[in-house]
Motif scaffolding. Sequence first.
Motif, short mmCIF file in Angstrom:
data_model
loop_
_atom_site.label_atom_id
_atom_site.label_comp_id
_atom_site.label_asym_id
_atom_site.label_seq_id
_atom_site.Cartn_x
_atom_site.Cartn_y
_atom_site.Cartn_z
N TYR A 59 4.36 7.81 7.30
CA TYR A 59 4.84 7.80 5.92
C TYR A 59 3.80 8.44 5.02
O TYR A 59 4.11 9.31 4.19
CB TYR A 59 5.11 6.35 5.51
N ILE A 69 3.96 19.51 -4.35
CA ILE A 69 4.11 19.31 -5.79
C ILE A 69 2.93 19.96 -6.54
O ILE A 69 3.10 20.63 -7.56
CB ILE A 69 4.19 17.80 -6.12
N LYS A 70 1.74 19.76 -6.00
CA LYS A 70 0.54 20.32 -6.65
C LYS A 70 0.61 21.84 -6.69
O LYS A 70 0.29 22.46 -7.72
CB LYS A 70 -0.70 19.85 -5.90
N ASN A 81 2.83 15.71 -1.70
CA ASN A 81 1.85 15.84 -2.77
C ASN A 81 1.33 17.26 -2.86
O ASN A 81 1.20 17.82 -3.96
CB ASN A 81 0.67 14.89 -2.51
N GLN A 131 2.21 6.96 -6.86
CA GLN A 131 1.22 7.93 -7.35
C GLN A 131 1.52 9.34 -6.89
O GLN A 131 0.68 10.22 -7.05
CB GLN A 131 -0.17 7.52 -6.87
N MET A 132 2.71 9.56 -6.34
CA MET A 132 3.06 10.87 -5.81
C MET A 132 3.06 11.92 -6.93
O MET A 132 3.59 11.69 -8.01
CB MET A 132 4.44 10.82 -5.16
N GLY A 133 2.42 13.07 -6.66
CA GLY A 133 2.42 14.17 -7.61
C GLY A 133 1.35 14.08 -8.66
O GLY A 133 1.29 14.90 -9.57
N LYS A 134 0.48 13.05 -8.56
CA LYS A 134 -0.58 12.92 -9.58
C LYS A 134 -1.83 13.63 -9.12
O LYS A 134 -2.11 13.69 -7.94
CB LYS A 134 -0.87 11.44 -9.83
N LEU A 186 3.97 11.84 2.76
CA LEU A 186 3.65 11.74 1.34
C LEU A 186 2.58 12.75 0.94
O LEU A 186 2.65 13.40 -0.11
CB LEU A 186 3.13 10.32 1.07
N GLN A 190 0.84 -1.20 0.00
CA GLN A 190 0.00 0.00 0.00
C GLN A 190 0.87 1.26 0.00
O GLN A 190 0.62 2.21 -0.75
CB GLN A 190 -0.87 -0.05 1.25
N MET A 191 1.93 1.25 0.83
CA MET A 191 2.84 2.39 0.90
C MET A 191 3.53 2.61 -0.43
O MET A 191 3.68 3.74 -0.90
CB MET A 191 3.88 2.17 2.00
N ASN A 212 3.41 3.46 8.98
CA ASN A 212 2.62 3.58 7.75
C ASN A 212 1.90 4.93 7.72
O ASN A 212 1.93 5.64 6.71
CB ASN A 212 1.61 2.42 7.71
N LYS A 215 1.14 4.10 -3.01
CA LYS A 215 0.94 5.53 -2.75
C LYS A 215 2.14 6.34 -3.24
O LYS A 215 1.99 7.41 -3.80
CB LYS A 215 0.74 5.75 -1.27
N THR A 216 3.33 5.81 -3.00
CA THR A 216 4.54 6.52 -3.40
C THR A 216 4.61 6.66 -4.92
O THR A 216 5.03 7.69 -5.44
CB THR A 216 5.78 5.77 -2.89
#
Lengths: 134, 122
Positions: free
Chosen positions: B101, B112-113, B109, A131-134, B105, A124-125, B98, A128-129
């Motif tokens: 993390y 970046i956005k 995100n 998909q970063m920046g999407k 993340l 799962q981690m 988890n 997610k990584t």
Amino acid sequence: MSLESALIHSKSGMLAQSARINAVASNIASANAESSNIGGAYKAKKVIFSNVLDRESGMSVLKVVDVKKSQAQHQVRFDPGHPMANEDGYVFGSNVSVIEEMTDMMSATKSYETNVLVAGQVKQMLTKTLQMGK
Amino acid sequence: MADSFGIHESALLLHAKRTSIIAANIANADTPGYKAQDLDFKSVLKGKATQVVLSKSSSGHIGLKASGGVKYINPYAPSLDGNTVDVEQEKMKMMEANQRYSASLEFLNGAIKGRLQVIKGD
């Protein structure tokens, strides 16, 4: 990468535990095997695992290092009419303790499931990584 | 631009490393004599300046990073075979790592956005 090494660890855990479950299944299947001499009687298999350095990944990883035979006492029964009896009339059974095997099975199953859980979380981690920046 | 994402870049790596250590603990829950480990964040922060890396003179050598921070856990109830892994506790730690993390993340995100928005100008 750390997350990949987490996956390697849980994979090695799953492999070790499934080797244990395999040994338990074989022990329980042969619990009632009989023989006319003590050498031919079935001996319970015990999986030995420990941490071994894996050259490929450079980390110490859980591995099955040996499968040893149990040194427990055999069941010896006096039954002269039995087709497998020796000249003195004794039949030698296995040295498997079914209760011990069942508890071993429960412990191994639980550990296996925990490793699956870890692998799922790490996956799962990673997803997610990615998909970063999407 | 190297540090433009702030602490979250290294936080991500740190939590990934912790996840790996916890995964190793859980994999070794039944290994006799295995000592459970964990990351000590305080000493990681302190040790950042004093990291020792052994150099490799042959391809057969295994690189060793004596990075501070990985320590043995003080067990509450070690088992008879010397194993100090408490699976329930490790599961909780896994969840915590988890979550942290994912949080880092999420922050990345957002950063970046925001930047993309500035570049596109809409």
